[in-house]
Design an enzyme around this catalytic site. Sequence first.
Site, PDB file in Angstrom:
ATOM      1  N   CYS A 120       0.867  -1.178   0.000  1.00  0.00           N
ATOM      2  CA  CYS A 120       0.000   0.000   0.000  1.00  0.00           C
ATOM      3  C   CYS A 120       0.902   1.225   0.000  1.00  0.00           C
ATOM      4  O   CYS A 120       2.078   1.135   0.329  1.00  0.00           O
ATOM      5  CB  CYS A 120      -0.900   0.013   1.230  1.00  0.00           C
ATOM      6  SG  CYS A 120      -2.244   1.219   1.088  1.00  0.00           S
ATOM      7  N   CYS A 122      -0.077   4.293   1.546  1.00  0.00           N
ATOM      8  CA  CYS A 122      -0.461   5.330   2.526  1.00  0.00           C
ATOM      9  C   CYS A 122       0.627   5.641   3.547  1.00  0.00           C
ATOM     10  O   CYS A 122       0.720   6.763   4.036  1.00  0.00           O
ATOM     11  CB  CYS A 122      -1.769   4.987   3.221  1.00  0.00           C
ATOM     12  SG  CYS A 122      -1.715   3.477   4.193  1.00  0.00           S
ATOM     13  N   LYS A 195     -12.417  -4.765   2.320  1.00  0.00           N
ATOM     14  CA  LYS A 195     -11.828  -3.876   3.321  1.00  0.00           C
ATOM     15  C   LYS A 195     -12.700  -2.645   3.454  1.00  0.00           C
ATOM     16  O   LYS A 195     -12.949  -1.930   2.485  1.00  0.00           O
ATOM     17  CB  LYS A 195     -10.409  -3.485   2.912  1.00  0.00           C
ATOM     18  CG  LYS A 195      -9.777  -2.469   3.857  1.00  0.00           C
ATOM     19  CD  LYS A 195      -8.327  -2.216   3.553  1.00  0.00           C
ATOM     20  CE  LYS A 195      -7.788  -1.126   4.451  1.00  0.00           C
ATOM     21  NZ  LYS A 195      -6.373  -0.851   4.192  1.00  0.00           N
ATOM     22  N   ARG A 217     -10.973   7.898   3.495  1.00  0.00           N
ATOM     23  CA  ARG A 217     -10.743   6.839   2.514  1.00  0.00           C
ATOM     24  C   ARG A 217     -12.039   6.272   1.920  1.00  0.00           C
ATOM     25  O   ARG A 217     -12.050   5.193   1.365  1.00  0.00           O
ATOM     26  CB  ARG A 217      -9.969   5.702   3.171  1.00  0.00           C
ATOM     27  CG  ARG A 217      -8.629   6.096   3.763  1.00  0.00           C
ATOM     28  CD  ARG A 217      -7.678   4.917   3.761  1.00  0.00           C
ATOM     29  NE  ARG A 217      -6.603   4.994   4.732  1.00  0.00           N
ATOM     30  CZ  ARG A 217      -5.565   5.829   4.662  1.00  0.00           C
ATOM     31  NH1 ARG A 217      -5.471   6.687   3.675  1.00  0.00           N
ATOM     32  NH2 ARG A 217      -4.626   5.805   5.593  1.00  0.00           N
ATOM     33  N   GLU A 233     -16.568  -7.992  -4.526  1.00  0.00           N
ATOM     34  CA  GLU A 233     -15.132  -7.671  -4.416  1.00  0.00           C
ATOM     35  C   GLU A 233     -14.305  -8.952  -4.328  1.00  0.00           C
ATOM     36  O   GLU A 233     -13.250  -9.072  -4.960  1.00  0.00           O
ATOM     37  CB  GLU A 233     -14.870  -6.802  -3.171  1.00  0.00           C
ATOM     38  CG  GLU A 233     -15.246  -5.346  -3.313  1.00  0.00           C
ATOM     39  CD  GLU A 233     -14.168  -4.546  -4.057  1.00  0.00           C
ATOM     40  OE1 GLU A 233     -13.214  -5.149  -4.577  1.00  0.00           O
ATOM     41  OE2 GLU A 233     -14.295  -3.303  -4.113  1.00  0.00           O
ATOM     42  N   LYS A 248     -11.867  -7.478   6.396  1.00  0.00           N
ATOM     43  CA  LYS A 248     -11.225  -6.590   7.353  1.00  0.00           C
ATOM     44  C   LYS A 248     -12.084  -5.358   7.606  1.00  0.00           C
ATOM     45  O   LYS A 248     -12.531  -4.752   6.641  1.00  0.00           O
ATOM     46  CB  LYS A 248      -9.870  -6.154   6.787  1.00  0.00           C
ATOM     47  CG  LYS A 248      -9.162  -5.107   7.592  1.00  0.00           C
ATOM     48  CD  LYS A 248      -7.969  -4.605   6.850  1.00  0.00           C
ATOM     49  CE  LYS A 248      -7.364  -3.485   7.661  1.00  0.00           C
ATOM     50  NZ  LYS A 248      -6.306  -2.822   6.977  1.00  0.00           N
ATOM     51  N   SER A 274      -6.403  -2.926  14.517  1.00  0.00           N
ATOM     52  CA  SER A 274      -5.862  -2.210  15.670  1.00  0.00           C
ATOM     53  C   SER A 274      -6.933  -1.792  16.677  1.00  0.00           C
ATOM     54  O   SER A 274      -6.748  -1.947  17.882  1.00  0.00           O
ATOM     55  CB  SER A 274      -5.102  -0.976  15.180  1.00  0.00           C
ATOM     56  OG  SER A 274      -5.933  -0.147  14.385  1.00  0.00           O
ATOM     57  N   TYR A 313      -2.678  -8.563  16.441  1.00  0.00           N
ATOM     58  CA  TYR A 313      -1.571  -8.048  17.261  1.00  0.00           C
ATOM     59  C   TYR A 313      -1.388  -8.881  18.528  1.00  0.00           C
ATOM     60  O   TYR A 313      -0.425  -8.713  19.254  1.00  0.00           O
ATOM     61  CB  TYR A 313      -1.826  -6.573  17.593  1.00  0.00           C
ATOM     62  CG  TYR A 313      -1.988  -5.746  16.337  1.00  0.00           C
ATOM     63  CD1 TYR A 313      -0.873  -5.288  15.639  1.00  0.00           C
ATOM     64  CD2 TYR A 313      -3.255  -5.480  15.788  1.00  0.00           C
ATOM     65  CE1 TYR A 313      -1.011  -4.576  14.462  1.00  0.00           C
ATOM     66  CE2 TYR A 313      -3.399  -4.767  14.613  1.00  0.00           C
ATOM     67  CZ  TYR A 313      -2.278  -4.320  13.950  1.00  0.00           C
ATOM     68  OH  TYR A 313      -2.418  -3.632  12.774  1.00  0.00           O
TER      69      TYR A 313
HETATM   70  C1  PBG Z   1      -3.060   0.410   4.871  1.00  0.00           C
HETATM   71  C2  PBG Z   1      -3.632  -0.399   5.949  1.00  0.00           C
HETATM   72  C3  PBG Z   1      -4.445  -0.021   7.025  1.00  0.00           C
HETATM   73  C4  PBG Z   1      -4.564  -1.140   7.835  1.00  0.00           C
HETATM   74  C5  PBG Z   1      -3.878  -2.166   7.232  1.00  0.00           C
HETATM   75  N1  PBG Z   1      -3.327  -1.711   6.041  1.00  0.00           N
HETATM   76  C6  PBG Z   1      -5.004   1.275   7.408  1.00  0.00           C
HETATM   77  C7  PBG Z   1      -5.942   1.995   6.572  1.00  0.00           C
HETATM   78  O1  PBG Z   1      -6.465   1.498   5.590  1.00  0.00           O
HETATM   79  O2  PBG Z   1      -6.177   3.138   6.926  1.00  0.00           O
HETATM   80  C8  PBG Z   1      -5.308  -1.191   9.141  1.00  0.00           C
HETATM   81  C9  PBG Z   1      -4.841  -2.218  10.108  1.00  0.00           C
HETATM   82  C10 PBG Z   1      -5.274  -2.012  11.497  1.00  0.00           C
HETATM   83  O3  PBG Z   1      -6.061  -1.111  11.840  1.00  0.00           O
HETATM   84  O4  PBG Z   1      -4.815  -2.800  12.337  1.00  0.00           O
HETATM   85  N2  PBG Z   1      -3.832   0.730   3.829  1.00  0.00           N
END
Ligand code: PBG
Length: 324
Positions: A120, A122, A195, A217, A233, A248, A274, A313
């Site tokens: 990615c 970002c 996602k 996003r 998707e 996710k 997270s 995690y």
């Molecule tokens: C990057 C990405 C993100 C996460 C995994 N890959 C963040 C986002 O899309 O803003 C989130 C993982 C998490 O919250 O543990 N694109």
Amino acid sequence: MAFPINRPRRLRRTDGLRRMVRETRLVPENLILPLFVCPGRDVKRAVESMPDVAQLSVDNAAREARETFATGVPAVILFGLPERKDPQGSEAWKDSGVVQNAIREIKERVPEMVVITDVCLCEYTDHGHCGVIAGKDVDNDATLELLAREALSHARAGADMVAPSDMMDGRVGAIRRTLDQNGFANTPIMAYSAKFASAFYGPFREAAESTPQFGDRRSYQMDPANGDEAMREVAMDLEEGADIVMVKPALPYLDLIYRVKQEFNCPLAAYSVSGEYSMIRAAGRNGWIDEQRATLEVLTAIKRAGADMILTYFAKDVARLLRP
Ligand code: PBG
């Protein structure tokens, strides 16, 4: 099936009986630990919103990988914090980038570890979006080539698997073609297929320093209200060559984990993100919840819903708890 002939409680009487009839078993082999790799040496910078999670320099990431492997967890997924960010996120495909270095270091120190990389932009772009900007939005087609470059650079550094998380249309196909044309036909793709634009990514954005500098996003990540679209998707990603698909976040989307498994019967990962982690840790630290039991219950539920693999995690902690 009527009472009193049937008494379901008979099989709940002792721990032995409960273990015997248990349908879902959490095992370390299905867990994947995310790691945040940062520049420098001997760096271990705590992430405030994620207790016990830290940004690690390559040397410490390799040590963490070795300790994790020793608990029975076979895989890590790497996120990189670059030295410098720019509009394109060009450090993402730099051969000497943090993730590329971490791949080599981990593969050297723990050769059997499955090293997956998050693909990615970002974390690498100065605006914090997952692709290049055109006007006020992310330019889908212009981003595809950059993602493919990043994935190829990870494969060249020795990654066992690449995992695109950007949610651009067509990225799985673009990455597949680039890998195939460059001698990596056997490198699998784990696609973040369904996602969602989720509030539960908040703590991650502190950990990965990837908060968008304007907007959000929602023009590329999915609307949390949409389940049928998630199936489309997944279907598209499988057609484009995804080897593993992902839902996710995990906990608020158990219905979709179940549906994907039922409809596609393919290898399925779920990312317990997270925010899911931080909620349990925070409530546990306040004494409001039994942290260990809550963790095991949530991860078991994600597996029961149909996930074959779970990115969490908690991977190392849980693996230790599961040890006989
Ligand atoms: C990057 C990405 C993100 C996460 C995994 N890959 C963040 C986002 O899309 O803003 C989130 C993982 C998490 O919250 O543990 N694109």
